[in-house]
Enzyme design. Structure first.
Site, PDB file in Angstrom:
ATOM      1  CG  ASN A   8     -24.997  28.478 -70.119  1.00 13.19           C
ATOM      2  OD1 ASN A   8     -26.076  27.920 -69.986  1.00 13.19           O
ATOM      3  ND2 ASN A   8     -24.299  28.939 -69.094  1.00 13.19           N
ATOM      4  CE  LYS A  10     -25.499  32.227 -68.327  1.00 12.04           C
ATOM      5  NZ  LYS A  10     -24.909  33.361 -67.631  1.00 12.04           N
ATOM      6  CG  HIS A  95     -22.212  28.601 -65.247  1.00  9.06           C
ATOM      7  ND1 HIS A  95     -22.683  29.676 -64.531  1.00  9.06           N
ATOM      8  CD2 HIS A  95     -21.946  29.070 -66.491  1.00  9.06           C
ATOM      9  CE1 HIS A  95     -22.702  30.743 -65.301  1.00  9.06           C
ATOM     10  NE2 HIS A  95     -22.261  30.403 -66.501  1.00  9.06           N
ATOM     11  CD  GLU A  97     -25.330  32.282 -64.291  1.00  5.81           C
ATOM     12  OE1 GLU A  97     -25.985  31.412 -64.884  1.00  5.81           O
ATOM     13  OE2 GLU A  97     -24.959  33.344 -64.836  1.00  5.81           O
ATOM     14  CD  GLU A 165     -18.497  31.037 -68.397  1.00  7.45           C
ATOM     15  OE1 GLU A 165     -18.942  31.369 -69.501  1.00  7.45           O
ATOM     16  OE2 GLU A 165     -19.206  30.617 -67.483  1.00  7.45           O
ATOM     17  N   GLY A 171     -22.600  38.329 -67.737  1.00 11.06           N
ATOM     18  CA  GLY A 171     -23.843  39.091 -67.783  1.00 11.06           C
ATOM     19  C   GLY A 171     -23.690  40.564 -67.442  1.00 11.06           C
ATOM     20  CB  SER A 209     -19.689  40.284 -71.237  1.00  8.19           C
ATOM     21  OG  SER A 209     -20.501  40.459 -70.084  1.00  8.19           O
ATOM     22  N   GLY A 230     -23.361  33.252 -73.075  1.00 10.06           N
ATOM     23  CA  GLY A 230     -24.655  33.231 -72.401  1.00 10.06           C
ATOM     24  C   GLY A 230     -25.662  34.067 -73.171  1.00 10.06           C
TER      25      GLY A 230
END
Ligand code: PGA
Length: 247
Positions: A8, A10, A95, A97, A165, A171, A209, A230
Site C-alpha cells: 500500500n 499510500k 483502511h 487512515e 491492521e 507506521g 509495521s 505500507g
C-alpha cells in the site's frame, strides 16, 4: 493457500519514483519467481504508468480506495469501474487512515466493497482496533463488529481478503506478538464463517509495521495468509524480502 503480499503505497510516488519502484520489483520477480501473489496499490495518478511497467511480470495492480457509486457528480473521487479500467484487479477499502481522515463508517466501507464487487474487483477489507480499544480489552469485540458491519452479505472466498491492521501498529514500528496476531486472526476467521459460507479459503492478511526483519515471524503466526505493507513497500528490496518471507 497461496499467500498474498500487498504493498500500500499510500500518498507516495511521483511518476519517476513509482516507475523505478515497480521496475525494481518486476525485475526481482522475473529473476526469481515467488511462491506468493504480489500486489502493488499505487496512488491513482500513477496507475496507468505502473500498469504499463508491470508488463508480464505477474505483479497485480490495486487501488487504495473507491467510491460507493459507479459514476456521477463526486468531485475528486475514483470509482471502482475506473480502477478496473486502469488495470486493477484489487482494491483496498476501509483502511484506518480512510476511516480516520474521512470519517468512513462500517456502512460506508460495506458500500464501497459492494461497488468494488460490482466492478469485478477483489476487495481487501481493512479492520483493526485502536490502542485505547486494545488496552480496554475490546480488540476481539471491535474486529468482530467490523467484520459483521463492513462486509457485504453473500461474499465468496475468491472475492475478498481481510487485512487485520491494529491502528497502533501502522507506521509506528510497533507490532503485536505472533500469539496476539494468531488470536485475532482466529477470531476473524470465525466471524467470517458466521457471516459468509466461506472460512478456510479466505485470505487473512496482517498489516502494521511489517518489515524484512519481522516478516518471517509475523507470517509464521497462526492463520496469517499474507501481509499488507505500507512504508516498507516503498523500497523494492524491502518489499521483495517481505514477499519472500510470505512465500
Ligand atoms: P505500515 O502501514 O506498514 O507503514 O505500518 C501498513 C498499512 O497502513 O497498510
Amino acid at each position: 493457500m497461496r499467500k498474498l503480499c500487498a504493498g500500500n503505497w499510500k500518498m507516495n510516488g511521483l511518476k519517476a519514483e513509482a516507475l523505478a519502484l515497480v521496475r525494481g520489483l518486476a525485475a526481482r520477480v522475473k529473476a526469481e519467481p515467488l511462491a506468493c501473489d504480489v500486489l502493488v496499490c499505487p496512488p491513482a495518478t500513477v496507475l496507468a504508468a505502473v500498469a504499463a511497467a508491470i508488463g508480464d511480470s505477474g505483479i497485480a495492480l490495486g487501488g487504495q480506495d473507491c467510491h460507493p457509486a459507479d459514476r456521477g457528480a463526486h468531485t475528486g473521487d475514483v470509482s471502482a469501474p475506473m480502477l478496473k479500467d486502469a488495470g486493477c484487479r484489487f482494491v483496498i477499502v476501509g483502511h484506518s487512515e480512510r476511516r480516520a481522515d474521512h470519517g468512513e463508517s462500517d456502512a460506508m466501507v460495506r458500500a464501497k466493497g459492494e461497488a468494488a464487487l460490482r466492478a469485478g474487483l477483489s476487495v481487501i477489507f481493512c479492520i483493526g482496533e485502536t490502542l485505547a480499544e486494545r488496552d480496554a480489552g475490546r480488540t476481539l469485540e471491535v474486529v468482530g463488529r467490523q467484520i459483521e458491519s463492513s462486509l457485504p452479505p453473500g461474499l465468496e472466498a475468491g472475492d475478498f481478503a481481510v487485512a487485520y491492521e491494529p491502528v497502533w501498529a501502522i507506521g509506528t514500528g510497533r507490532t503485536p506478538t505472533a500469539a496476539q496476531v494468531a488470536e485475532v486472526h482466529g477470531h476473524i476467521r470465525r466471524a467470517i464463517a458466521a457471516k459468509t459460507r466461506e472460512q478456510d479459503s479466505v485470505r487473512l492478511l496482517y498489516g502494521g509495521s511489517v518489515k524484512p526483519e519481522n516478516a518471517v515471524a509475523l507470517m509464521a503466526a497462526g492463520d496469517v495468509d499474507g501481509a499488507l505493507v505500507g512504508g516498507a513497500s516503498l523500497v523494492a528490496a524491502d518489499f521483495w524480502a517481505i514477499a519472500r518471507a510470505c512465500g
